[in-house]
Design a protein around this motif. Structure first.
Motif, mmCIF file in Angstrom:
data_model
loop_
_atom_site.group_PDB
_atom_site.id
_atom_site.type_symbol
_atom_site.label_atom_id
_atom_site.label_comp_id
_atom_site.label_asym_id
_atom_site.label_seq_id
_atom_site.Cartn_x
_atom_site.Cartn_y
_atom_site.Cartn_z
ATOM 1 N N ARG A 147 0.869 -1.267 -0.011
ATOM 2 C CA ARG A 147 0.045 0.000 0.104
ATOM 3 C C ARG A 147 0.847 1.123 -0.117
ATOM 4 O O ARG A 147 1.667 1.367 0.808
ATOM 5 C CB ARG A 147 -1.128 0.014 1.196
ATOM 6 N N LEU A 148 0.727 1.964 -0.691
ATOM 7 C CA LEU A 148 1.332 3.397 -1.059
ATOM 8 C C LEU A 148 0.373 4.504 -1.073
ATOM 9 O O LEU A 148 -0.689 4.593 -1.382
ATOM 10 C CB LEU A 148 1.890 3.391 -2.556
ATOM 11 N N ALA A 149 0.834 5.466 0.013
ATOM 12 C CA ALA A 149 0.208 6.635 0.021
ATOM 13 C C ALA A 149 0.951 7.802 -0.262
ATOM 14 O O ALA A 149 2.109 7.884 -0.015
ATOM 15 C CB ALA A 149 -0.069 6.954 1.519
ATOM 16 N N VAL A 150 0.455 8.783 -1.082
ATOM 17 C CA VAL A 150 1.313 9.932 -1.885
ATOM 18 C C VAL A 150 0.202 10.919 -1.667
ATOM 19 O O VAL A 150 -0.793 10.817 -1.605
ATOM 20 C CB VAL A 150 1.581 9.767 -3.152
ATOM 21 N N ARG A 151 1.027 12.127 -1.596
ATOM 22 C CA ARG A 151 0.295 13.543 -1.555
ATOM 23 C C ARG A 151 0.278 14.128 -2.659
ATOM 24 O O ARG A 151 1.482 14.595 -3.285
ATOM 25 C CB ARG A 151 0.862 14.268 -0.288
ATOM 26 N N LEU A 152 -0.987 14.670 -3.445
ATOM 27 C CA LEU A 152 -0.712 15.637 -4.745
ATOM 28 C C LEU A 152 -1.046 17.004 -4.250
ATOM 29 O O LEU A 152 -2.204 17.237 -3.571
ATOM 30 C CB LEU A 152 -1.707 15.199 -5.710
ATOM 31 N N ASP A 153 -0.228 18.091 -4.286
ATOM 32 C CA ASP A 153 -0.360 19.319 -3.650
ATOM 33 C C ASP A 153 -0.980 20.352 -4.846
ATOM 34 O O ASP A 153 -0.539 20.066 -6.071
ATOM 35 C CB ASP A 153 0.803 19.885 -3.196
ATOM 36 N N PRO A 154 -1.888 21.386 -4.363
ATOM 37 C CA PRO A 154 -2.194 22.360 -5.357
ATOM 38 C C PRO A 154 -0.883 22.888 -6.090
ATOM 39 O O PRO A 154 0.067 23.093 -5.461
ATOM 40 C CB PRO A 154 -2.892 23.369 -4.499
ATOM 41 N N GLY A 155 -1.164 22.879 -7.293
ATOM 42 C CA GLY A 155 -0.171 23.841 -8.532
ATOM 43 C C GLY A 155 0.830 22.724 -8.959
ATOM 44 O O GLY A 155 1.810 23.143 -9.690
ATOM 45 N N SER A 156 0.620 21.499 -8.731
ATOM 46 C CA SER A 156 1.737 20.484 -9.060
ATOM 47 C C SER A 156 1.592 20.486 -10.551
ATOM 48 O O SER A 156 0.479 20.323 -10.895
ATOM 49 C CB SER A 156 1.544 19.260 -8.400
ATOM 50 N N ALA A 157 2.794 20.577 -11.061
ATOM 51 C CA ALA A 157 2.639 20.908 -12.630
ATOM 52 C C ALA A 157 2.525 19.489 -13.132
ATOM 53 O O ALA A 157 2.656 18.322 -12.990
ATOM 54 C CB ALA A 157 4.260 21.176 -13.095
ATOM 55 N N PHE A 158 1.675 19.736 -14.454
ATOM 56 C CA PHE A 158 1.353 18.567 -15.344
ATOM 57 C C PHE A 158 2.226 18.443 -16.586
ATOM 58 O O PHE A 158 2.607 19.747 -17.002
ATOM 59 C CB PHE A 158 -0.093 18.597 -15.951
ATOM 60 N N THR A 159 2.784 17.307 -17.092
ATOM 61 C CA THR A 159 3.501 17.252 -18.333
ATOM 62 C C THR A 159 2.722 16.343 -19.276
ATOM 63 O O THR A 159 2.389 15.226 -18.607
ATOM 64 C CB THR A 159 5.147 16.699 -17.937
ATOM 65 N N PHE A 160 2.574 16.801 -20.393
ATOM 66 C CA PHE A 160 1.962 16.135 -21.430
ATOM 67 C C PHE A 160 2.909 15.535 -22.485
ATOM 68 O O PHE A 160 2.896 16.515 -23.372
ATOM 69 C CB PHE A 160 0.744 16.454 -21.912
ATOM 70 N N PRO A 161 3.676 14.431 -22.509
ATOM 71 C CA PRO A 161 4.281 14.085 -23.699
ATOM 72 C C PRO A 161 3.618 13.732 -24.853
ATOM 73 O O PRO A 161 2.521 13.757 -24.594
ATOM 74 C CB PRO A 161 5.240 12.836 -23.263
ATOM 75 N N PRO A 162 4.097 14.011 -25.957
ATOM 76 C CA PRO A 162 3.452 13.724 -27.352
ATOM 77 C C PRO A 162 2.901 12.264 -27.121
ATOM 78 O O PRO A 162 3.825 11.519 -26.778
ATOM 79 C CB PRO A 162 4.542 14.087 -28.280
ATOM 80 N N HIS A 163 1.758 12.022 -27.486
ATOM 81 C CA HIS A 163 1.272 10.673 -27.717
ATOM 82 C C HIS A 163 0.681 10.151 -29.215
ATOM 83 O O HIS A 163 0.130 11.124 -29.454
ATOM 84 C CB HIS A 163 0.316 10.481 -26.191
ATOM 85 N N PRO A 164 0.899 9.034 -29.558
ATOM 86 C CA PRO A 164 0.324 8.657 -30.498
ATOM 87 C C PRO A 164 -1.283 8.625 -30.774
ATOM 88 O O PRO A 164 -1.916 8.614 -31.708
ATOM 89 C CB PRO A 164 0.705 6.908 -30.785
ATOM 90 N N PHE A 165 -1.820 8.383 -29.370
ATOM 91 C CA PHE A 165 -3.399 8.472 -29.145
ATOM 92 C C PHE A 165 -3.678 9.928 -29.581
ATOM 93 O O PHE A 165 -4.797 10.205 -29.730
ATOM 94 C CB PHE A 165 -3.716 7.978 -28.094
ATOM 95 N N GLY A 166 -2.948 10.838 -29.301
ATOM 96 C CA GLY A 166 -3.351 12.350 -29.166
ATOM 97 C C GLY A 166 -3.257 12.971 -27.812
ATOM 98 O O GLY A 166 -2.712 12.405 -26.889
ATOM 99 N N ALA A 167 -3.955 14.113 -27.824
ATOM 100 C CA ALA A 167 -3.742 14.898 -26.507
ATOM 101 C C ALA A 167 -4.574 14.397 -25.486
ATOM 102 O O ALA A 167 -5.559 13.819 -25.462
ATOM 103 C CB ALA A 167 -4.513 16.299 -26.610
ATOM 104 N N HIS A 168 -4.186 14.274 -24.147
ATOM 105 C CA HIS A 168 -4.775 13.950 -22.993
ATOM 106 C C HIS A 168 -6.001 14.889 -22.814
ATOM 107 O O HIS A 168 -5.946 16.139 -23.002
ATOM 108 C CB HIS A 168 -3.826 13.941 -21.799
ATOM 109 N N PRO A 169 -6.922 14.225 -22.072
ATOM 110 C CA PRO A 169 -8.036 15.229 -21.926
ATOM 111 C C PRO A 169 -7.719 16.452 -20.943
ATOM 112 O O PRO A 169 -8.841 17.374 -21.035
ATOM 113 C CB PRO A 169 -9.061 14.383 -21.101
ATOM 114 N N TRP A 170 -6.930 16.216 -20.264
ATOM 115 C CA TRP A 170 -6.490 17.498 -19.350
ATOM 116 C C TRP A 170 -5.290 18.349 -19.745
ATOM 117 O O TRP A 170 -4.943 19.156 -19.198
ATOM 118 C CB TRP A 170 -6.016 16.852 -17.882
#
Length: 181
Positions: free
Chosen positions: A35-58
């Motif tokens: 079991r793993l617990a992690v914290r996601l904080d406000p303002g944490s940056a998203f990175t969206f690498p190019p993907h063959p399927f296309g753009a991520h919904p976010w």
């Protein structure tokens, strides 16, 4: 097996068809190997690498919003459990995010969102969210028909467990984020 140290910053990586689709940093709160617990904080940056399927919904967002999130993963589950808090640390609700079982690697965890979600408020009231996303993801080729059936079966198991008040994440009921300095 890769285990993480408390306080370590790792990447939460969303994969699609074996390729990286989204990354964001999270901070390890606890890791017992299963079991793993992690914290996601406000303002944490998203990175969206190019993907063959296309753009991520976010892809239109550059970072996580204002809520603080404790994300709980258990090996082999087709969902993670998120405990959401307002920016001031007030509990908002539990959020069960149906997704690919967590994989571990050096400095990262991998998963993939299936779209189906279940919100559970402080009183235990439940609300399904994005139910039609399973169908849309299957039609779009993001998941297979078998994956959709597996997710629905997992959702039924989760509902039965909630009906029996059997929550493996119950030890985290009293956890709240430390106040900002």
């Amino acid at each position: 097996m890769v285990r993480f140290q408390r306080g370590e910053v790792i990447e939460r990586r969303e994969m699609l068809h074996g390729d990286l689709w989204l990354t964001t940093p999270v901070t390890v709160v606890d890791d017992d190997g299963d079991r793993l617990a992690v914290r996601l904080d406000p303002g944490s940056a998203f990175t969206f690498p190019p993907h063959p399927f296309g753009a991520h919904p976010w892809a239109h967002q550059s970072h996580w919003g204002a809520s603080i999130v404790l994300q709980l993963y258990r090996s082999g589950d087709l969902y993670s459990v998120w405990k959401l808090f307002e920016p001031d640390g007030a509990f908002r609700h539990w959020y069960l995010n149906f997704e690919a079982p967590m994989g571990r690697g050096p400095g990262h965890i991998d998963t993939g969102d299936y779209g189906l979600d279940l919100i559970v408020d402080a009183s235990g009231r439940r609300q399904w969210k994005d139910v039609t996303d399973l169908h849309h993801q299957r039609v779009e080729g993001r998941i297979t028909a078998q994956t959709a059936l597996d997710v629905l079966a997992e959702a039924a198991r989760v509902e039965a467990a909630l009906d029996a008040d059997d929550r493996w994440w119950a030890p985290w009921d009293d956890w709240s984020p430390e106040p900002a300095a």
